[in-house]
Design an enzyme around this catalytic site. Sequence first.
Site, PDB file in Angstrom:
ATOM      1  N   HIS A  82       0.737  -1.068  -0.217  1.00 34.60           N
ATOM      2  CA  HIS A  82      -0.338  -0.024   0.176  1.00 34.60           C
ATOM      3  C   HIS A  82       0.513   1.057   0.287  1.00 34.60           C
ATOM      4  O   HIS A  82       2.099   1.397   1.132  1.00 34.60           O
ATOM      5  CB  HIS A  82      -0.996   0.067   1.498  1.00 34.60           C
ATOM      6  CG  HIS A  82      -1.867   1.553   1.008  1.00 34.60           C
ATOM      7  ND1 HIS A  82      -3.222   1.078   0.374  1.00 34.60           N
ATOM      8  CD2 HIS A  82      -1.639   2.428   1.688  1.00 34.60           C
ATOM      9  CE1 HIS A  82      -3.685   2.482   0.256  1.00 34.60           C
ATOM     10  NE2 HIS A  82      -2.689   2.730   1.074  1.00 34.60           N
ATOM     11  N   ASP A 161     -14.223   3.894   7.648  1.00 34.65           N
ATOM     12  CA  ASP A 161     -13.533   4.539   6.894  1.00 34.65           C
ATOM     13  C   ASP A 161     -14.304   5.499   6.200  1.00 34.65           C
ATOM     14  O   ASP A 161     -13.298   6.255   5.078  1.00 34.65           O
ATOM     15  CB  ASP A 161     -11.918   4.254   6.893  1.00 34.65           C
ATOM     16  CG  ASP A 161     -10.983   4.778   6.031  1.00 34.65           C
ATOM     17  OD1 ASP A 161     -10.577   5.729   6.554  1.00 34.65           O
ATOM     18  OD2 ASP A 161     -10.719   4.476   5.203  1.00 34.65           O
ATOM     19  N   ARG A 168     -13.188  13.869   5.768  1.00 39.69           N
ATOM     20  CA  ARG A 168     -12.135  14.478   6.308  1.00 39.69           C
ATOM     21  C   ARG A 168     -11.799  14.942   4.685  1.00 39.69           C
ATOM     22  O   ARG A 168     -10.976  16.377   5.124  1.00 39.69           O
ATOM     23  CB  ARG A 168     -11.220  13.503   6.121  1.00 39.69           C
ATOM     24  CG  ARG A 168     -11.597  13.025   7.480  1.00 39.69           C
ATOM     25  CD  ARG A 168     -10.208  11.635   8.364  1.00 39.69           C
ATOM     26  NE  ARG A 168      -8.979  12.464   8.001  1.00 39.69           N
ATOM     27  CZ  ARG A 168      -7.845  10.988   7.753  1.00 39.69           C
ATOM     28  NH1 ARG A 168      -8.506   9.634   7.196  1.00 39.69           N
ATOM     29  NH2 ARG A 168      -6.722  11.263   7.117  1.00 39.69           N
ATOM     30  N   SER A 183      -6.964   4.787   9.107  1.00 43.64           N
ATOM     31  CA  SER A 183      -7.264   5.458   8.301  1.00 43.64           C
ATOM     32  C   SER A 183      -7.213   3.995   7.299  1.00 43.64           C
ATOM     33  O   SER A 183      -7.707   2.845   6.697  1.00 43.64           O
ATOM     34  CB  SER A 183      -8.088   5.957   7.574  1.00 43.64           C
ATOM     35  OG  SER A 183      -8.021   6.301   6.034  1.00 43.64           O
ATOM     36  N   LYS A 187      -7.859  -0.487   6.818  1.00 44.09           N
ATOM     37  CA  LYS A 187      -8.226  -0.971   5.319  1.00 44.09           C
ATOM     38  C   LYS A 187      -7.582  -2.581   5.453  1.00 44.09           C
ATOM     39  O   LYS A 187      -8.086  -3.620   5.443  1.00 44.09           O
ATOM     40  CB  LYS A 187      -9.183  -0.350   4.502  1.00 44.09           C
ATOM     41  CG  LYS A 187      -9.114   0.615   4.652  1.00 44.09           C
ATOM     42  CD  LYS A 187      -9.448   1.695   3.055  1.00 44.09           C
ATOM     43  CE  LYS A 187      -8.828   3.056   3.121  1.00 44.09           C
ATOM     44  NZ  LYS A 187      -8.267   4.502   2.956  1.00 44.09           N
TER      45      LYS A 187
HETATM   46  N1  URA Z   1      -4.808   6.895   2.075  1.00 41.15           N
HETATM   47  C1  URA Z   1      -6.135   6.536   3.093  1.00 41.15           C
HETATM   48  O1  URA Z   1      -6.689   5.592   2.981  1.00 41.15           O
HETATM   49  N2  URA Z   1      -6.791   6.987   4.201  1.00 41.15           N
HETATM   50  C2  URA Z   1      -5.850   8.331   4.634  1.00 41.15           C
HETATM   51  O2  URA Z   1      -6.286   8.952   5.228  1.00 41.15           O
HETATM   52  C3  URA Z   1      -4.733   9.060   3.281  1.00 41.15           C
HETATM   53  C4  URA Z   1      -4.547   8.334   2.937  1.00 41.15           C
END
Ligand code: URA
Length: 436
Positions: A82, A161, A168, A183, A187
């Site tokens: 990621h 999220d 946000r 966040s 995931k």
């Molecule tokens: N990527 C995400 O999934 N969440 C964030 O808060 C910032 C980047």
Amino acid sequence: MRMYDIIMKKRNGGKLTSEEIEFFVGGYTNGEIPDYQVSALMMAVYFQGMDQEETLALTMAMAHSGDMLDLSPIGGVKVDKHSTGGVGDKTSLALAPMAAACGVRIAKMSGRGLGHTGGTIDKLESFAGFSTGISREHFIRQVNDIGISIMGQTADLAPADKKLYALRDVTATVDNMSLIASSIMSKKLAAGADAIVLDVKTGSGAFMKTLEDSLALAREMVRIGNGAGRRTIAVVSDMDQPLGRAVGNALEVREAIDTLQGQGPEDFVELCMTLGSRMLIAGGKAQDEGQARDMLQEVISSGAALDKLAAFVQAQGGDPAAIYDPKLLPQASHVEPILACTEGYIREIRCDEIGVCSLLLGGGRETKDSEIDLSVGLVLTAKVGDYVKCGQPLAYMHYNDPARAAAAKERFYQAYTMDSKPTQAPPLIHRILEQA
Ligand code: URA
């Protein structure tokens, strides 16, 4: 428990309990707590911060707000990768097939572009017919059959999220360390991989602009992942200039294909090797970095990684012909050089500004529901540290709409700072963290 009291406690610098965090996450997810109260809380968190315990509690509450994906029907170690988001960051497009060709099981969830940063799903849709909206059964079967699948975040995966992130994004509360860490990790934990390799970006194109903040973010995510029993490694990499040369969806796909054919730009290839070697080690396919790099090089030289990309695209409904004939990818109607008007060394390329140029050309979303133009973007011909003469191209702009091109070109020049003295490119890899 009252949401009002939770907001006031955080506003005054207090520490929230796990119960309070679970209360607001649960209430927001099921619609009982309104956007305006959660916006106020996010702003209080932005200014007051959260400590490690609060960040962990928020991650866990968000991860458990929906389904936790069970990947046990897939044999072997499942490795996820990621990126925290960048400009020209097409790493997953090349790295996922490279690692899969070396035997690592890639069961990955990806997102779409956000603000000035691009997203893997949009890029993959450059292949006509390609879909990430596949069922879980399809996803698992495909990883078992060909070793790789990428799906979009489903509505039932970390739904808290999904709602919080959208909020946000429009309340200027994205770039907070605890909120980003929770966040991303919520995931990743819900998506079920056994090991996670994180590419934490730092610099003008990243959400975290300073090395200090990026390191703190990397440490926090490594702590959360390892604490949850998933082997987690973070590579802190440079985003003070675009990665590679291409910025824009189909243009980045083309650069990823070039890379799988052994002709990728040096910085991009090195990042793939650094992240890929950690994926091979975490996936139990290599003992050490030297062996892992040899294996990754071999699947490029033999064509196995390119064939893996073709098998992956085909398995998800896409036309793999474009892999062997990239002219079949979406093409812009105009390609124009942007010429240097000052002679000298390139000292800085403001990465976020280059991301905005691609967005202005139509390659990103202005609003959540905007359609994007996959064909447009920029291909840089010079990077930080290079010497350019007046009239020499700095980049080629691919566009369809001349009005958009004019706006993007103006913005493009603002991204560059020139110097009469030689300057060095920033280091690509700043740090590798295996433990917080
Ligand atoms: N990527 C995400 O999934 N969440 C964030 O808060 C910032 C980047």
